[in-house]
Design an enzyme around this catalytic site. Structure first.
Site, PDB file in Angstrom:
ATOM      1  N   LYS A 179      58.013 -50.849 -31.716  1.00 48.53           N
ATOM      2  CA  LYS A 179      58.404 -51.023 -30.750  1.00 48.53           C
ATOM      3  C   LYS A 179      57.871 -51.076 -29.836  1.00 48.53           C
ATOM      4  O   LYS A 179      58.206 -49.829 -29.035  1.00 48.53           O
ATOM      5  CB  LYS A 179      59.547 -50.457 -30.775  1.00 48.53           C
ATOM      6  CG  LYS A 179      61.152 -51.204 -30.276  1.00 48.53           C
ATOM      7  CD  LYS A 179      62.191 -50.218 -29.040  1.00 48.53           C
ATOM      8  CE  LYS A 179      61.397 -50.044 -28.168  1.00 48.53           C
ATOM      9  NZ  LYS A 179      61.364 -50.811 -26.291  1.00 48.53           N
ATOM     10  N   GLY A 210      63.423 -55.262 -29.528  1.00 51.58           N
ATOM     11  CA  GLY A 210      64.805 -54.252 -28.971  1.00 51.58           C
ATOM     12  C   GLY A 210      64.544 -53.166 -27.865  1.00 51.58           C
ATOM     13  O   GLY A 210      63.399 -53.266 -27.563  1.00 51.58           O
ATOM     14  N   THR A 211      65.764 -52.864 -27.325  1.00 53.07           N
ATOM     15  CA  THR A 211      65.869 -52.468 -26.415  1.00 53.07           C
ATOM     16  C   THR A 211      65.440 -50.415 -26.595  1.00 53.07           C
ATOM     17  O   THR A 211      65.988 -50.325 -27.649  1.00 53.07           O
ATOM     18  CB  THR A 211      67.418 -51.588 -25.701  1.00 53.07           C
ATOM     19  OG1 THR A 211      67.558 -51.171 -26.155  1.00 53.07           O
ATOM     20  CG2 THR A 211      67.461 -53.210 -24.904  1.00 53.07           C
ATOM     21  N   GLY A 212      64.723 -49.816 -25.797  1.00 58.14           N
ATOM     22  CA  GLY A 212      64.855 -48.264 -25.942  1.00 58.14           C
ATOM     23  C   GLY A 212      65.722 -47.423 -26.649  1.00 58.14           C
ATOM     24  O   GLY A 212      66.267 -46.878 -27.108  1.00 58.14           O
ATOM     25  N   GLY A 216      65.134 -48.457 -29.804  1.00 56.43           N
ATOM     26  CA  GLY A 216      64.353 -47.086 -29.251  1.00 56.43           C
ATOM     27  C   GLY A 216      64.736 -45.561 -30.276  1.00 56.43           C
ATOM     28  O   GLY A 216      64.117 -45.243 -30.942  1.00 56.43           O
ATOM     29  N   GLU A 254      52.238 -39.975 -23.666  1.00 53.91           N
ATOM     30  CA  GLU A 254      51.635 -40.095 -22.251  1.00 53.91           C
ATOM     31  C   GLU A 254      52.675 -40.411 -21.720  1.00 53.91           C
ATOM     32  O   GLU A 254      53.122 -42.245 -21.339  1.00 53.91           O
ATOM     33  CB  GLU A 254      50.860 -40.964 -22.808  1.00 53.91           C
ATOM     34  CG  GLU A 254      49.627 -41.367 -21.198  1.00 53.91           C
ATOM     35  CD  GLU A 254      49.224 -42.421 -20.470  1.00 53.91           C
ATOM     36  OE1 GLU A 254      49.891 -41.350 -19.240  1.00 53.91           O
ATOM     37  OE2 GLU A 254      50.157 -43.253 -20.682  1.00 53.91           O
ATOM     38  N   CYS A 288      49.736 -46.330 -14.969  1.00 54.18           N
ATOM     39  CA  CYS A 288      50.332 -45.167 -15.167  1.00 54.18           C
ATOM     40  C   CYS A 288      49.045 -44.322 -13.938  1.00 54.18           C
ATOM     41  O   CYS A 288      49.006 -43.424 -13.430  1.00 54.18           O
ATOM     42  CB  CYS A 288      50.354 -44.522 -16.423  1.00 54.18           C
ATOM     43  SG  CYS A 288      48.858 -44.638 -17.437  1.00 54.18           S
ATOM     44  N   GLU A 392      56.532 -41.699  -8.691  1.00 54.64           N
ATOM     45  CA  GLU A 392      56.171 -42.267  -9.417  1.00 54.64           C
ATOM     46  C   GLU A 392      56.767 -44.289  -9.202  1.00 54.64           C
ATOM     47  O   GLU A 392      57.921 -44.450  -9.307  1.00 54.64           O
ATOM     48  CB  GLU A 392      55.570 -42.610 -10.654  1.00 54.64           C
ATOM     49  CG  GLU A 392      54.986 -43.877 -11.624  1.00 54.64           C
ATOM     50  CD  GLU A 392      53.872 -43.680 -12.319  1.00 54.64           C
ATOM     51  OE1 GLU A 392      53.272 -43.794 -12.758  1.00 54.64           O
ATOM     52  OE2 GLU A 392      55.368 -43.653 -12.985  1.00 54.64           O
TER      53      GLU A 392
END
Length: 488
Positions: A179, A210-212, A216, A254, A288, A392
């Site tokens: 995904k 699609g979306t998380g 997801g 990660e 990242c 972050e």
């Protein structure tokens, strides 16, 4: 909502070797214009269910192929993507906002290399054997693929990070349901179009868009998906851990970074400054591994800042398809607002904005006025406790602060919840080793940045993640090991 006549690109899920339309769709924007340019399937439980079933059905055939057979298919896929490199780069730049230069030289070549690398590495793993003569026993290990792997990848390096998961997962004999981010799905869809030609059996690679929150979550909660590899935010990772706990899934996570660069007074600034600009602002700071805290030893602090700001101001922001542009658009309107809000907070705390956001004016071409652009921004005189030094930001923003001693800078560099990457700038070999040993960081680069050997472990400490990726590490994650003892 479409003012102009350009037809919208409509993506479809790829399940069991076929493109399948979806009942509902999400708008995806071109970040450099602010226009909707693509419709992405809004998949949920049903679509994930179909994809997992296809992957499960394909598993016996795929897992029983020899590593050499799988290797050939991976290499063929790499060749096909490389053949279409320009089309992939154009699509990645348009969909993500990154410069065409970055997509051409970093994203797509690395996606190709990911397949070639694991196509090769899968041929070279060996298992262990020990003898226990006194007991008349021999022990050996065997490794087998786990099953259906759920792969969830982010929007910053879309094809690059998706293939970094797909390649080792299928090389090891697993089948997958991937995904990609709903904001950057185009290159994954383009890759699906090449699978048949590469000789990939149906159902080995399934992609659900699609979306998380919907797609997801359905993938993470599916009882027939024993392992999840995720790259993204620490917050989402916590949710993945909660949702997968009842199923005891294998997880590789990660996550983010708040990466320090430590510049000692014996650093070679002629190399350090251009490279630290790149490590701060490459890909709009949306990596990242980007540097967002620059610690400079007091003796060279004012010289460093002067030169660094002067060079930052030379970076050109504009239309990502212009090869002379250094900084493209940020991924979304919401993300741009979030990044800007950090600069406002810094100002409110009394920090100095040396260049960029709110200080210099941004000149954009006519067609890009509504795009999500921001100037590279340098912040100074900021406290270590500030959210700009702790959280972050994931945009073209970096903070520069002074330090006095090695002891002090190690403690300050370690004083955040993250521990992904660090860079050191010094010509003193003893110091480099000493400091590298003490930094809480999965990766430490000295006098360079983003130099990667894919053989070696990649990943972070603390809130930056769980597990490592790389030739050996990815092989260990995507296989299940068994110890077999024979008495003779």
């Amino acid at each position: 909502t479409m003012a102009h006549s350009e037809a919208l690109l409509v993506l479809e899920n790829f399940i069991a070797g076929k493109f399948v339309p979806c009942a509902s769709y999400i708008d995806s924007y071109n970040p450099s214009t602010g226009d909707v340019y693509c419709r992405v399937p809004d998949s949920g439980r049903e679509e994930v269910e179909d994809a997992v079933r296809a992957a499960k059905d394909a598993f016996p055939i795929w897992s029983s192929k020899s590593p050499l057979e799988r290797s050939r298919i991976l290499n063929k896929l790499a060749d096909l993507i490389e053949h279409d490199l320009e089309a992939f780069a154009q699509a990645e730049s348009k969909d993500q906002g990154k410069t065409i230069t970055f997509a051409r030289t970093v994203d797509i070549p690395r996606a190709v290399y990911n397949f070639r690398f694991f196509a090769s590495s899968i041929l070279h793993h060996t298992t262990e054997c020990t003898e226990m003569a006194s007991m008349g026993c021999v022990h050996y290990t065997s490794r087998a693929p786990v099953g259906v792997a759920g792969l969830i990848s982010p929007w910053n390096l879309p094809l690059y990070l998706l293939t970094w998961k797909i390649a080792p997962a299928i090389a090891c004999g697993n089948t997958i349901v991937a995904k990609p981010s709903e904001m950057t799905s185009v290159t994954a869809w383009m890759m699906c179009k090449l699978l048949e030609k590469a000789g990939m059996p149906h159902g080995v690679v399934n992609v659900v868009f699609g979306t998380g929150a919907k797609a997801g979550e359905a993938l993470v909660c599916h009882p027939d998906v024993p392992l999840i590899s995720f790259t993204g935010s620490t917050l989402t990772a916590q949710r993945i851990m909660e949702k997968s706990a009842p199923h005891c899934k294998k997880l590789s996570l990660e996550l983010g970074g708040k990466n320090p660069a430590i510049v000692f007074d014996d650093a070679d600034l002629s190399q350090c400054i251009p490279m630290t600009l790149r490590s701060s602002f490459a890909n709009q700071g949306e990596i990242c591994l980007c540097t967002s805290r620059i610690f400079v030893q007091r003796g060279i602090y004012s010289e460093f800042v002067k030169r660094f700001v002067a060079e930052t101001k030379k970076w050109k922001v504009g239309n990502p398809s212009d090869p002379t542009v250094d900084v493209g658009a940020l991924i979304s309107k919401e993300h741009l607002e979030k990044v800007r809000s950090y600069v406002k907070k810094a100002q409110a705390e009394g920090a100095k904005i040396l260049c960029g956001e709110g200080v210099d004016s941004l000149d954009l071409p006519a067609g890009n006025q509504k795009g999500y652009f921001m100037l590279p921004t340098v912040i100074a005189d900021i406290k270590d406790e500030s959210c700009c030094m702790q959280e972050e930001i994931f945009g073209p923003v970096t903070c520069v602060v002074a330090f006095d001693t090695e002891e002090e800078v190690v403690e300050r560099a370690n004083g955040v919840k993250y521990g992904l990457a660090a860079t050191l700038w010094s010509s003193n070999v003893g110091r480099v080793h000493r400091v590298a040993q003490r930094l809480q960081s999965g990766l430490v680069w000295t006098n360079c940045w983003l130099v990667r050997d894919l053989n070696l472990p990649f990943g972070g400490m603390k809130a930056s993640g769980i597990g490592r990726e790389g030739a050996k590490d990815s092989y260990e994650f995507f296989t299940e090991v068994k110890t077999i003892t024979i008495k003779h």
